[in-house]
Design an enzyme around this catalytic site. Structure first.
Site, PDB file in Angstrom:
ATOM      1  N   ARG A 103       0.846  -1.177   0.000  1.00  0.00           N
ATOM      2  CA  ARG A 103       0.000   0.000   0.000  1.00  0.00           C
ATOM      3  C   ARG A 103       0.886   1.232   0.000  1.00  0.00           C
ATOM      4  O   ARG A 103       1.683   1.426   0.908  1.00  0.00           O
ATOM      5  CB  ARG A 103      -0.866  -0.041   1.260  1.00  0.00           C
ATOM      6  CG  ARG A 103      -2.124   0.736   1.152  1.00  0.00           C
ATOM      7  CD  ARG A 103      -2.988   0.434   2.340  1.00  0.00           C
ATOM      8  NE  ARG A 103      -2.439   0.958   3.586  1.00  0.00           N
ATOM      9  CZ  ARG A 103      -3.175   1.354   4.602  1.00  0.00           C
ATOM     10  NH1 ARG A 103      -4.482   1.272   4.534  1.00  0.00           N
ATOM     11  NH2 ARG A 103      -2.626   1.800   5.689  1.00  0.00           N
ATOM     12  N   THR A 107      -0.727   7.581  -1.081  1.00  0.00           N
ATOM     13  CA  THR A 107      -2.041   7.513  -1.759  1.00  0.00           C
ATOM     14  C   THR A 107      -2.955   6.455  -1.143  1.00  0.00           C
ATOM     15  O   THR A 107      -4.158   6.459  -1.397  1.00  0.00           O
ATOM     16  CB  THR A 107      -1.856   7.142  -3.240  1.00  0.00           C
ATOM     17  OG1 THR A 107      -1.291   5.823  -3.295  1.00  0.00           O
ATOM     18  CG2 THR A 107      -0.930   8.117  -3.958  1.00  0.00           C
ATOM     19  N   ASP A 199       0.626  -2.435  12.362  1.00  0.00           N
ATOM     20  CA  ASP A 199       1.014  -2.955  11.038  1.00  0.00           C
ATOM     21  C   ASP A 199       1.237  -4.462  11.152  1.00  0.00           C
ATOM     22  O   ASP A 199       2.213  -4.912  11.770  1.00  0.00           O
ATOM     23  CB  ASP A 199       2.296  -2.241  10.581  1.00  0.00           C
ATOM     24  CG  ASP A 199       2.643  -2.601   9.148  1.00  0.00           C
ATOM     25  OD1 ASP A 199       2.708  -3.814   8.834  1.00  0.00           O
ATOM     26  OD2 ASP A 199       2.828  -1.697   8.326  1.00  0.00           O
ATOM     27  N   ASP A 202       4.642  -5.910   9.793  1.00  0.00           N
ATOM     28  CA  ASP A 202       5.770  -5.604  10.685  1.00  0.00           C
ATOM     29  C   ASP A 202       5.719  -6.449  11.949  1.00  0.00           C
ATOM     30  O   ASP A 202       6.754  -6.915  12.436  1.00  0.00           O
ATOM     31  CB  ASP A 202       5.752  -4.113  11.069  1.00  0.00           C
ATOM     32  CG  ASP A 202       6.286  -3.237   9.944  1.00  0.00           C
ATOM     33  OD1 ASP A 202       6.894  -3.780   8.999  1.00  0.00           O
ATOM     34  OD2 ASP A 202       6.087  -2.018  10.005  1.00  0.00           O
TER      35      ASP A 202
HETATM   36  C1  PRP Z   1      -1.226  -4.150   4.705  1.00  0.00           C
HETATM   37  C2  PRP Z   1      -2.153  -5.328   4.932  1.00  0.00           C
HETATM   38  C3  PRP Z   1      -3.014  -5.315   3.700  1.00  0.00           C
HETATM   39  C4  PRP Z   1      -3.146  -3.853   3.421  1.00  0.00           C
HETATM   40  C5  PRP Z   1      -4.475  -3.390   3.931  1.00  0.00           C
HETATM   41  O1  PRP Z   1      -0.208  -4.507   3.861  1.00  0.00           O
HETATM   42  O2  PRP Z   1      -1.471  -6.540   5.129  1.00  0.00           O
HETATM   43  O3  PRP Z   1      -2.429  -5.988   2.598  1.00  0.00           O
HETATM   44  O4  PRP Z   1      -2.095  -3.177   4.136  1.00  0.00           O
HETATM   45  O5  PRP Z   1      -4.709  -2.098   3.567  1.00  0.00           O
HETATM   46  P1  PRP Z   1      -5.837  -1.679   2.505  1.00  0.00           P
HETATM   47  O6  PRP Z   1      -7.050  -2.468   2.840  1.00  0.00           O
HETATM   48  O7  PRP Z   1      -6.004  -0.220   2.777  1.00  0.00           O
HETATM   49  O8  PRP Z   1      -5.313  -1.953   1.139  1.00  0.00           O
HETATM   50  P2  PRP Z   1       1.025  -3.528   3.549  1.00  0.00           P
HETATM   51  O9  PRP Z   1       0.756  -2.731   2.323  1.00  0.00           O
HETATM   52  O10 PRP Z   1       1.388  -2.760   4.788  1.00  0.00           O
HETATM   53  O11 PRP Z   1       2.154  -4.535   3.144  1.00  0.00           O
HETATM   54  P3  PRP Z   1       2.878  -5.686   3.998  1.00  0.00           P
HETATM   55  O12 PRP Z   1       1.891  -6.815   4.132  1.00  0.00           O
HETATM   56  O13 PRP Z   1       4.029  -6.025   3.132  1.00  0.00           O
HETATM   57  O14 PRP Z   1       3.284  -5.131   5.345  1.00  0.00           O
HETATM   58  N1  URA Z   2      -2.307  -2.407   7.224  1.00  0.00           N
HETATM   59  C1  URA Z   2      -2.002  -2.850   8.465  1.00  0.00           C
HETATM   60  O1  URA Z   2      -1.098  -3.689   8.619  1.00  0.00           O
HETATM   61  N2  URA Z   2      -2.685  -2.351   9.502  1.00  0.00           N
HETATM   62  C2  URA Z   2      -3.654  -1.436   9.365  1.00  0.00           C
HETATM   63  O2  URA Z   2      -4.264  -1.023  10.370  1.00  0.00           O
HETATM   64  C3  URA Z   2      -3.958  -0.981   8.065  1.00  0.00           C
HETATM   65  C4  URA Z   2      -3.271  -1.487   7.012  1.00  0.00           C
END
Ligand code: PRP
Ligand code: URA
Length: 208
Positions: A103, A107, A199, A202
């Site tokens: 994400r 944006t 997150d 993380d």
């Molecule tokens: C997080 C989560 C989802 C997304 C949710 O991933 O695991 O994939 O954000 O957000 P959204 O519903 O607004 O799209 P992130 O982009 O942080 O990547 P990661 O899993 O690599 O930490």
């Molecule tokens: N992605 C995450 O990991 N946590 C949130 O709360 C939103 C997006």
């Protein structure tokens, strides 16, 4: 809003432990694994059965077995990986495809960086996994991608969802059933789920 919230006491208990900021990565991963097993039990309830003859030590009988339905697990990278092992314990013959999306922090739109799916996409029932359903952009994009490759039957499995994310997936993909362990209050101004758990990627992988 169309969403299945799984309110089993064990699930609620474990989600609360995951939300706690003092829960470290090892316990966070284990709890996610355990919740995946509990949710997976319900999500797989609609798998078709067929009759099979079995010889017990005493007699012959007709039992039931899963009717060879092909299942695909699709984790959205990275955090969705945390739900794969639990699903594979339940359905060891499932194939695992990967969709890489992150994400964009400015944006909040998903950016695709990887996609590798099983070759027989059209023949499988898919379960897309991602612990967090925030704006719904990532899940919607992953489902669109799967559909473009020929997938017809898709379920979405998340740990914590915001109402905004559920509504977005409902709007973009009304045919997709959504299963969550908790439906939270809202998103904050950075697109994080409140109260949420931070997150997920993380916390699973110990990065910051
Ligand atoms: C997080 C989560 C989802 C997304 C949710 O991933 O695991 O994939 O954000 O957000 P959204 O519903 O607004 O799209 P992130 O982009 O942080 O990547 P990661 O899993 O690599 O930490
Ligand atoms: N992605 C995450 O990991 N946590 C949130 O709360 C939103 C997006």
């Amino acid at each position: 809003m169309n969403v299945n919230v799984m309110t089993h006491p064990l699930i609620q208990h474990k989600v609360t432990l995951m939300r706690d900021e003092n829960t470290g990565s090892k316990d966070f991963r284990q709890l996610l694994d355990e919740i995946t097993l509990l949710m997976g039990y319900e999500i797989t309830r609609s798998l078709p059965l067929e009759d099979v003859e079995v010889q017990t030590p005493l007699t012959k009988m007709v039992g039931k077995r899963i009717a060879g339905k092909k299942v695909g697990i699709i984790p959205i990278l990275r955090a969705g990986l945390g739900m794969v092992n639990g699903m594979l314990e339940l359905i060891p013959t499932a194939k695992v495809g990967h969709v890489g999306l992150y994400r964009d922090p400015a944006t909040l739109k998903p950016v695709e960086y990887y996609c590798k799916l099983p070759s027989d996409v059209g023949e499988r029932d898919f379960i897309v996994t991602d612990p967090m359903l925030a704006t719904g952009g990532s899940a919607s994009a992953a489902i669109t991608l799967l559909k473009e490759k020929g997938a017809k039957n898709i379920k979405l499995m998340c740990l914590v969802a915001a109402p905004e994310g559920v509504e977005e997936v409902n709007k973009q993909h009304p045919d997709v059933q959504i299963f969550v362990a908790a439906l939270d209050e809202k998103l904050n101004e950075h697109g994080y789920i409140l109260p949420g758990l931070g997150d997920a990627g993380d916390r699973i992988f110990g990065t910051k």
